[in-house]
Motif scaffolding. Structure first.
Motif, PDB file in Angstrom:
ATOM      1  N   LEU A 153       0.761  -1.163  -0.062  1.00 44.82           N
ATOM      2  CA  LEU A 153       0.125   0.091  -0.188  1.00 44.82           C
ATOM      3  C   LEU A 153       0.962   1.176   0.094  1.00 44.82           C
ATOM      4  CD1 LEU A 153      -2.812  -1.206   2.509  1.00 44.82           C
ATOM      5  CD2 LEU A 153      -2.841  -0.849   0.065  1.00 44.82           C
ATOM      6  N   CYS A 154       2.072   1.147   0.564  1.00 41.97           N
ATOM      7  CA  CYS A 154       2.819   2.321   0.646  1.00 41.97           C
ATOM      8  C   CYS A 154       3.367   2.781  -0.829  1.00 41.97           C
ATOM      9  CB  CYS A 154       4.306   1.943   1.305  1.00 41.97           C
ATOM     10  SG  CYS A 154       3.813   1.525   3.150  1.00 41.97           S
ATOM     11  N   ARG A 169      -7.438   7.155  -0.097  1.00 47.32           N
ATOM     12  CA  ARG A 169      -8.340   8.086   0.742  1.00 47.32           C
ATOM     13  C   ARG A 169      -9.775   7.996  -0.066  1.00 47.32           C
ATOM     14  NH1 ARG A 169      -5.896  10.873   4.414  1.00 47.32           N
ATOM     15  NH2 ARG A 169      -3.770  11.313   4.109  1.00 47.32           N
ATOM     16  N   ALA A 170      -9.764   8.038  -1.251  1.00 52.50           N
ATOM     17  CA  ALA A 170     -11.010   7.830  -2.142  1.00 52.50           C
ATOM     18  C   ALA A 170     -11.728   6.472  -1.889  1.00 52.50           C
ATOM     19  CB  ALA A 170     -11.014   7.863  -3.735  1.00 52.50           C
ATOM     20  N   PHE A 171     -10.949   5.340  -1.678  1.00 52.09           N
ATOM     21  CA  PHE A 171     -11.506   4.040  -1.463  1.00 52.09           C
ATOM     22  C   PHE A 171     -12.001   3.893  -0.023  1.00 52.09           C
ATOM     23  CE2 PHE A 171     -11.007  -0.065   0.606  1.00 52.09           C
ATOM     24  CZ  PHE A 171     -11.619  -0.828  -0.077  1.00 52.09           C
ATOM     25  N   VAL A 172     -11.538   4.499   1.097  1.00 52.99           N
ATOM     26  CA  VAL A 172     -11.955   4.366   2.334  1.00 52.99           C
ATOM     27  C   VAL A 172     -13.040   5.253   2.638  1.00 52.99           C
ATOM     28  CG1 VAL A 172     -11.401   5.119   4.692  1.00 52.99           C
ATOM     29  CG2 VAL A 172      -9.527   3.945   3.448  1.00 52.99           C
ATOM     30  N   THR A 179     -10.564  -6.769   3.711  1.00 55.93           N
ATOM     31  CA  THR A 179      -9.120  -6.885   4.266  1.00 55.93           C
ATOM     32  C   THR A 179      -8.461  -5.689   3.687  1.00 55.93           C
ATOM     33  OG1 THR A 179      -9.446  -9.260   4.230  1.00 55.93           O
ATOM     34  CG2 THR A 179      -7.145  -8.251   4.089  1.00 55.93           C
ATOM     35  N   PHE A 180      -8.895  -5.433   2.562  1.00 54.10           N
ATOM     36  CA  PHE A 180      -7.916  -4.077   1.762  1.00 54.10           C
ATOM     37  C   PHE A 180      -8.309  -2.911   2.793  1.00 54.10           C
ATOM     38  CE2 PHE A 180      -7.071  -0.586  -1.020  1.00 54.10           C
ATOM     39  CZ  PHE A 180      -5.809  -1.088  -1.491  1.00 54.10           C
ATOM     40  N   LEU A 181      -9.396  -2.546   3.252  1.00 57.43           N
ATOM     41  CA  LEU A 181      -9.890  -1.469   3.962  1.00 57.43           C
ATOM     42  C   LEU A 181      -9.464  -1.290   5.175  1.00 57.43           C
ATOM     43  CD1 LEU A 181     -11.819   1.054   4.620  1.00 57.43           C
ATOM     44  CD2 LEU A 181     -13.434  -0.514   5.427  1.00 57.43           C
ATOM     45  N   ARG A 210      -6.748   1.925   6.028  1.00 59.36           N
ATOM     46  CA  ARG A 210      -6.732   2.901   7.111  1.00 59.36           C
ATOM     47  C   ARG A 210      -5.450   2.936   7.713  1.00 59.36           C
ATOM     48  NH1 ARG A 210     -12.566   0.390   8.952  1.00 59.36           N
ATOM     49  NH2 ARG A 210     -14.139   1.900   8.099  1.00 59.36           N
ATOM     50  N   ARG A 211      -4.704   1.685   8.013  1.00 63.06           N
ATOM     51  CA  ARG A 211      -3.488   1.853   8.628  1.00 63.06           C
ATOM     52  C   ARG A 211      -2.386   2.503   7.861  1.00 63.06           C
ATOM     53  NH1 ARG A 211      -4.810  -3.447  10.310  1.00 63.06           N
ATOM     54  NH2 ARG A 211      -3.525  -4.638   8.494  1.00 63.06           N
ATOM     55  N   ALA A 212      -2.448   2.358   6.768  1.00 63.44           N
ATOM     56  CA  ALA A 212      -1.578   3.094   5.607  1.00 63.44           C
ATOM     57  C   ALA A 212      -1.740   4.649   5.627  1.00 63.44           C
ATOM     58  CB  ALA A 212      -1.546   2.490   4.334  1.00 63.44           C
TER      59      ALA A 212
END
Length: 311
Positions: free
Chosen positions: A6-7, A15-18, A72-74, A78-80
């Motif tokens: 994700l980095c 941000r758009a996905f979240v 899982t990706f979400l 969020r952590r990233a």
């Protein structure tokens, strides 16, 4: 998809996905991000293409749901984003001088009384700055300042170099005192709180720190004596202040020292502050003029405020 991957993705896509995943609506997510839906849809599509998997499901009624992979990706997204936000915040704090490292060079025997109040005030104001204290003689301080190995040094004002690459600021002042053997006529308890006329020591040998142990003391003694037109009957160098104070206690002579240098080290001696116009002993902060470190500037600002409050 793992967190490290994700980095390398664009933060704006994450941000758009979240936003879409939390709102489960492109329309609401677009309003939240202050975008129109078209660029938002393009960012989600680019993210899914880069990830190589479907993250969101859309039905004919424009209802949005997360796929199993998207769930899982979400969490990882969020952590990233939290890590990125924290990194940016730390960078801003470093730029403002409220986070980082500060290296201070000093001579322990002189700075032990001057530094604690300043460090306490600085720590209260900037708790995220790491402070490192380094023991250095004066010549070594100048080299370390020039080379950028320390940010600021603590220097007796009479020894401050005249080199224009350095800048100074007052830090601390204390009286010069006469250090006397217990049996000395001027050591009487009735007079210990009174100032002492230096001429009262006209017949005494003045014990002085050897030049290799206390460079700059000769200038300090000269200024002290010249202020009142006094010339010692004799001087005798002693290696190291503890040895000097031991010889004073044993009656071999007297000493003229900054009060800060004597406190706690001369329990067998008597001290009396010297009468005006003997000037006080002063310590300065010293730094390289071109050093624009934000942390250094914050440290100097706290030192200045503390000094003004005392004055």
């Amino acid at each position: 998809m793992v967190f490290a991957d994700l980095c390398f993705m664009e933060l704006r896509h994450l941000r758009a996905f979240v936003a879409v995943a939390e709102e489960l609506s492109f329309n609401q997510a677009a309003k939240r991000l202050r975008l129109s839906q078209a660029p938002l849809s393009r960012m989600i599509r680019a993210l899914e293409e880069e990830a190589g998997m479907r993250l969101l499901e859309r039905d004919r009624n424009r209802q949005v749901a997360l796929t199993d992979v998207g769930q899982t990706f979400l969490a990882d997204a969020r952590r990233a984003l939290a890590t990125a936000d924290e990194t940016l915040r730390h960078a801003r704090e470093a730029a403002s001088g409220t986070r980082g490292r500060l290296k201070v060079a000093g001579i322990a025997a002189l700075s032990v009384a001057a530094l604690p109040p300043l460090l306490q005030a600085f720590r209260a104001r900037h708790p995220h700055v790491e402070v490192f204290l380094v023991e250095m003689e004066r010549a070594a301080q100048l080299t370390a300042l020039r080379d950028g190995h320390v940010h600021v040094g603590i220097y007796p004002n009479l020894s401050v170099p005249r080199d224009r690459q350095f800048q100074t600021q007052p830090l601390f002042a204390c009286p010069m005192v006469a250090v006397l053997p217990p049996g000395h006529p001027q050591a009487n308890n009735d007079h210990k709180s009174d100032t002492l006329d230096l001429h009262a020591l006209a017949d005494d040998t003045v014990l002085i720190p050897a030049q290799n142990y206390s460079p700059g003391y000769d200038e300090r003694l000269e200024v002290t004596c010249r202020a009142v037109g006094f010339t010692p009957a004799a001087t005798h160098p002693v290696e190291g202040v503890p040895n000097l104070l031991g010889m004073v206690a044993a009656g071999y002579g007297v000493a003229l020292l900054p009060e800060v240098l004597v406190q706690g080290l001369a329990p067998l001696c008597r001290t009396r502050p010297l009468r005006a116009p003997v000037p006080p002993f002063r310590l300065n902060l010293l730094w390289r003029r071109q050093n624009e470190s934000p942390v250094l500037q914050q440290f100097l600002a706290v030192a200045k405020e503390l000094r003004q409050a005392r004055d």
